[in-house]
Design an enzyme around this catalytic site. Structure first.
Site, PDB file in Angstrom:
ATOM      1  N   CYS A 131      30.048  42.111  28.605  1.00  0.00           N
ATOM      2  CA  CYS A 131      31.244  42.525  27.864  1.00  0.00           C
ATOM      3  C   CYS A 131      31.851  41.339  27.104  1.00  0.00           C
ATOM      4  O   CYS A 131      31.256  40.891  26.137  1.00  0.00           O
ATOM      5  CB  CYS A 131      32.227  43.214  28.795  1.00  0.00           C
ATOM      6  SG  CYS A 131      33.235  44.419  27.915  1.00  0.00           S
ATOM      7  N   LEU A 132      32.983  40.774  27.551  1.00  0.00           N
ATOM      8  CA  LEU A 132      33.503  39.607  26.838  1.00  0.00           C
ATOM      9  C   LEU A 132      32.452  38.496  26.820  1.00  0.00           C
ATOM     10  O   LEU A 132      32.368  37.723  25.861  1.00  0.00           O
ATOM     11  CB  LEU A 132      34.798  39.111  27.499  1.00  0.00           C
ATOM     12  CG  LEU A 132      35.448  37.894  26.829  1.00  0.00           C
ATOM     13  CD1 LEU A 132      35.802  38.170  25.380  1.00  0.00           C
ATOM     14  CD2 LEU A 132      36.698  37.463  27.596  1.00  0.00           C
ATOM     15  N   HIS A 159      28.883  47.163  31.302  1.00  0.00           N
ATOM     16  CA  HIS A 159      29.026  46.536  32.626  1.00  0.00           C
ATOM     17  C   HIS A 159      27.905  46.985  33.569  1.00  0.00           C
ATOM     18  O   HIS A 159      28.071  47.945  34.320  1.00  0.00           O
ATOM     19  CB  HIS A 159      30.386  46.919  33.232  1.00  0.00           C
ATOM     20  CG  HIS A 159      31.535  46.268  32.555  1.00  0.00           C
ATOM     21  ND1 HIS A 159      32.017  45.033  32.919  1.00  0.00           N
ATOM     22  CD2 HIS A 159      32.274  46.666  31.500  1.00  0.00           C
ATOM     23  CE1 HIS A 159      33.021  44.703  32.123  1.00  0.00           C
ATOM     24  NE2 HIS A 159      33.198  45.675  31.256  1.00  0.00           N
ATOM     25  N   GLU A 178      26.945  45.758  36.221  1.00  0.00           N
ATOM     26  CA  GLU A 178      27.258  45.540  37.646  1.00  0.00           C
ATOM     27  C   GLU A 178      27.716  46.810  38.357  1.00  0.00           C
ATOM     28  O   GLU A 178      27.589  46.925  39.568  1.00  0.00           O
ATOM     29  CB  GLU A 178      28.303  44.433  37.810  1.00  0.00           C
ATOM     30  CG  GLU A 178      29.726  44.741  37.342  1.00  0.00           C
ATOM     31  CD  GLU A 178      29.977  44.463  35.860  1.00  0.00           C
ATOM     32  OE1 GLU A 178      28.997  44.430  35.086  1.00  0.00           O
ATOM     33  OE2 GLU A 178      31.154  44.285  35.476  1.00  0.00           O
ATOM     34  N   LEU A 218      41.734  45.281  55.771  1.00  0.00           N
ATOM     35  CA  LEU A 218      40.928  45.435  56.989  1.00  0.00           C
ATOM     36  C   LEU A 218      39.510  45.887  56.662  1.00  0.00           C
ATOM     37  O   LEU A 218      38.662  45.950  57.546  1.00  0.00           O
ATOM     38  CB  LEU A 218      41.554  46.493  57.893  1.00  0.00           C
ATOM     39  CG  LEU A 218      42.739  46.054  58.740  1.00  0.00           C
ATOM     40  CD1 LEU A 218      43.254  47.243  59.541  1.00  0.00           C
ATOM     41  CD2 LEU A 218      42.332  44.925  59.685  1.00  0.00           C
ATOM     42  N   GLY A 269      37.778  50.436  52.958  1.00  0.00           N
ATOM     43  CA  GLY A 269      36.850  50.956  51.956  1.00  0.00           C
ATOM     44  C   GLY A 269      35.417  50.817  52.427  1.00  0.00           C
ATOM     45  O   GLY A 269      34.606  51.736  52.331  1.00  0.00           O
ATOM     46  N   LYS A 282      48.514  45.008  71.368  1.00  0.00           N
ATOM     47  CA  LYS A 282      49.847  45.555  71.062  1.00  0.00           C
ATOM     48  C   LYS A 282      49.986  46.008  69.602  1.00  0.00           C
ATOM     49  O   LYS A 282      50.519  47.099  69.350  1.00  0.00           O
ATOM     50  CB  LYS A 282      50.914  44.524  71.423  1.00  0.00           C
ATOM     51  CG  LYS A 282      52.325  45.080  71.453  1.00  0.00           C
ATOM     52  CD  LYS A 282      52.575  46.018  72.613  1.00  0.00           C
ATOM     53  CE  LYS A 282      52.873  45.254  73.895  1.00  0.00           C
ATOM     54  NZ  LYS A 282      52.983  46.156  75.047  1.00  0.00           N
TER      55      LYS A 282
HETATM   56  N1  GLN Z   1      38.462  41.994  25.753  1.00  0.00           N
HETATM   57  C1  GLN Z   1      37.235  42.518  25.276  1.00  0.00           C
HETATM   58  C2  GLN Z   1      37.393  43.884  24.631  1.00  0.00           C
HETATM   59  O1  GLN Z   1      38.371  44.549  24.815  1.00  0.00           O
HETATM   60  C3  GLN Z   1      36.209  42.583  26.392  1.00  0.00           C
HETATM   61  C4  GLN Z   1      36.551  43.567  27.453  1.00  0.00           C
HETATM   62  C5  GLN Z   1      35.761  43.345  28.716  1.00  0.00           C
HETATM   63  O2  GLN Z   1      35.168  42.300  28.911  1.00  0.00           O
HETATM   64  N2  GLN Z   1      35.802  44.299  29.610  1.00  0.00           N
HETATM   65  O3  GLN Z   1      36.532  44.314  23.915  1.00  0.00           O
END
Ligand code: GLN
Length: 554
Positions: free
Chosen positions: A394-395, A520, A522, A28, A31, A202
């Protein structure tokens, strides 16, 4: 009627508690509503803390698939939390810590550990009072002299077996801190039935009925609805649910932007209701910045499209904060950004050229597991070779290093040992601190880490500073043994840990915008303050869209 608020404010002598529950259906937007209320109260000068209690048994969402539970939101202190905490951070300035998110698993773990230590010696340990006491403690610990209002959101839906201990605990809290210091807000759905041609109240009545059986009389109902409630609908809900008419609040679906939610709640005077209930005086809300961001969203001067190449295309919640951060970059540059999720496995099948031609930018987000990795590497190669603005996360950064090693530095079959233990060139490898780690929960390199930026790099220019702090969640890293070779081949190391050992950012020079980060970004972007790397990507994508042709140097 509530009187106009006086100028200035009177701080709470005792911390007040707002509890947000939901009924009828999940999703809903509890958050978002909780975050919006927090934001409105902050905008009136109150000091707010926010917290979410989740009924599932995992100790934290870190071990859950993003398919099931959406992204794992990481805080500065390294806790892995529910994605609603992302809304809290984007809407408010409340400091979040591991005390901001508890699960049933965590509560039980703590009680069971206490039992083993002998803290309940002689007693039978039970849901009531031991589990409920533990829940009350985690709520009450946020009430301190620096906090006017604690907003506690209860995950799940009223009527679920799992939520019962949480509801029982918040039922008891008014007995301890005073009913006048507590406010219960309940979100429900008021569906429109086409066949009957009317809104149906309801389900709301039933949902409030369940709450009242538990002993909680909601003070405010926030009714989620596709269509506007008319006065007779609200009167009916007020009467049957035993709530004053002006506390039956409509929250219509927002087609345009979630950032409209606080303003629509304010026009329904929810902040006034909270203040009135607690007898607090506060200044007028200062929502200037918020109006400005909506104005920018409504009046874009550019339009671009960005491809998001990940494992979970079509599942927005898996990349929630990334979608948000892209929007923020758009707001910063008055740009409407269309984000197209693309499954990295589709790139493996159909090729990057076919799927990525026509986009103005590329993001490859974080991820785990081998599925689709080659598609990500292929997408990044395309962006690198064609001058497509690129942000790797990251990845996504690890895949950028793999592409560069294989296709620029000539290291055939270079890979990450996460996916190929026997690669001849392990350019991404397990971090030293991760060797020997067996437990999966909460054991990655997590949370805020300092990073020094290389002078003259694109990142240093974007951040406008030489030292940053960003949040991490990974086990693997850039293998330092390959640093020299890759640098010689032209890879720019734009950011490292302060001691210089861990590579946190890589860039390319001969490219309009190619930045890949081990952290990250973001998680630290806000609608009112876009993260510099997302803003940078959008700016580069706008330029590309405007037709500035880019040609690789021979
Ligand atoms: N799998 C990769 C690692 O563990 C990247 C992790 C990720 O993208 N958060 O380093």
């Amino acid at each position: 009627m509530f009187e106009a608020p006086a100028e200035g404010k009177e701080l709470a002598s005792v911390t007040k508690h707002v509890f947000v529950t939901g009924g009828v259906v999940s999703s809903l937007g509890k958050g978002l509503t909780s975050a919006s209320i927090g934001m409105l109260l902050e905008s009136r000068g109150l000091r707010v803390k926010m917290q979410k209690l989740d009924p599932y048994i995992n100790v934290d969402p870190g071990t859950m698939s993003p398919y099931q539970h959406g992204e794992v939101y990481v805080l500065d202190d390294g806790s892995e939390t529910d994605l609603d905490l992302g809304h809290y951070e984007r809407f408010t300035s409340t400091p979040l810590t591991r005390r901001s998110n508890y699960t049933t698993g965590q509560i039980y773990l703590s009680v069971i550990n206490k039992e083993r230590r002998g803290e309940f010696l002689g007693n039978t340990v039970q849901v009531i009072p031991h589990i409920t006491n533990e829940i009350k403690e985690v709520v009450k610990q946020l009430a301190d002299a620096d906090t006017d209002i604690v907003i506690t959101e209860i995950g799940g839906t009223v009527g679920d077996i799992e939520s019962l201990p949480f509801l029982e605990a918040i039922r008891q809290i008014p007995l301890e801190v005073g009913r006048e210091n507590c406010l219960f807000i309940h979100l429900t759905l008021v569906p429109y039935l086409k066949a009957a041609g009317e809104l149906k109240t309801k389900p709301t009545q039933h949902s409030v009925g369940i709450l009242r059986q538990i002993g909680i009389q909601p003070d405010v109902l926030v009714c989620r609805t596709e269509r506007g409630l008319d006065v007779s609908d609200r009167e009916k809900i007020a009467l049957f649910c035993n709530v004053p008419l002006d506390c039956v609040i409509e929250e219509r679906d927002k087609d345009f932007s979630i950032y409209e939610v606080p303003l629509s709640l304010q026009s329904n005077r929810i902040d006034e209701i909270v203040l009135r209930r607690f007898g607090l005086q506060a200044g007028a809300a200062d929502l200037e910045e918020w109006h400005e961001l909506l104005h920018r969203l409504r009046n874009p001067e550019h339009e671009i499209s960005i491809a998001l190449v990940g494992k979970y295309a079509g599942h927005r919640d898996a990349y929630k904060s990334i979608y948000e951060a892209i929007d923020h970059g758009g707001i910063a540059h008055k740009t409407q950004v269309r984000v197209q999720p693309i499954k990295s496995e589709d790139i493996e099948r159909e090729g990057a050229e076919r799927l990525l031609a026509g986009f103005d930018g590329l993001i490859v987000p974080g991820g785990f597991g081998e599925r689709g990795v080659e598609g990500k590497v292929e997408a990044i190669r395309f962006a690198r070779e064609r001058g497509l603005p690129f942000l790797g996360i990251c990845l996504g950064m690890q895949c950028a290093v793999i592409d560069f090693a294989r296709n620029v530095a000539g290291l055939a079959d270079a890979h990450s040992t996460e996916f190929n233990r026997d690669t001849p060139h392990p350019v991404i490898c397990l971090m030293e601190e991760q060797q020997g780690v067996i437990h999966k929960g909460g054991t990655m390199r997590l949370g805020a880490q300092p990073c020094g930026l290389t002078g003259g790099s694109r990142s240093a220019a974007a951040y406008g500073t030489a030292a940053i702090s960003e949040r991490h969640r990974h086990r693997y890293e850039f293998n330092p043994r390959y640093r020299e070779r890759l640098e010689e081949a032209g890879l720019v190391i734009a950011g490292t840990s302060p001691d210089g050992t861990l590579v946190e950012i890589v860039e390319l020079v001969d490219h309009p915008w190619f930045v890949a980060v081990q952290f990250h970004p973001e998680f630290k972007s806000k609608p009112t303050a876009a993260h510099p790397l997302f803003a940078g990507l959008v700016a580069a994508a706008v330029e590309r869209h405007a037709g500035s042709a880019w040609v690789a140097e021979a």
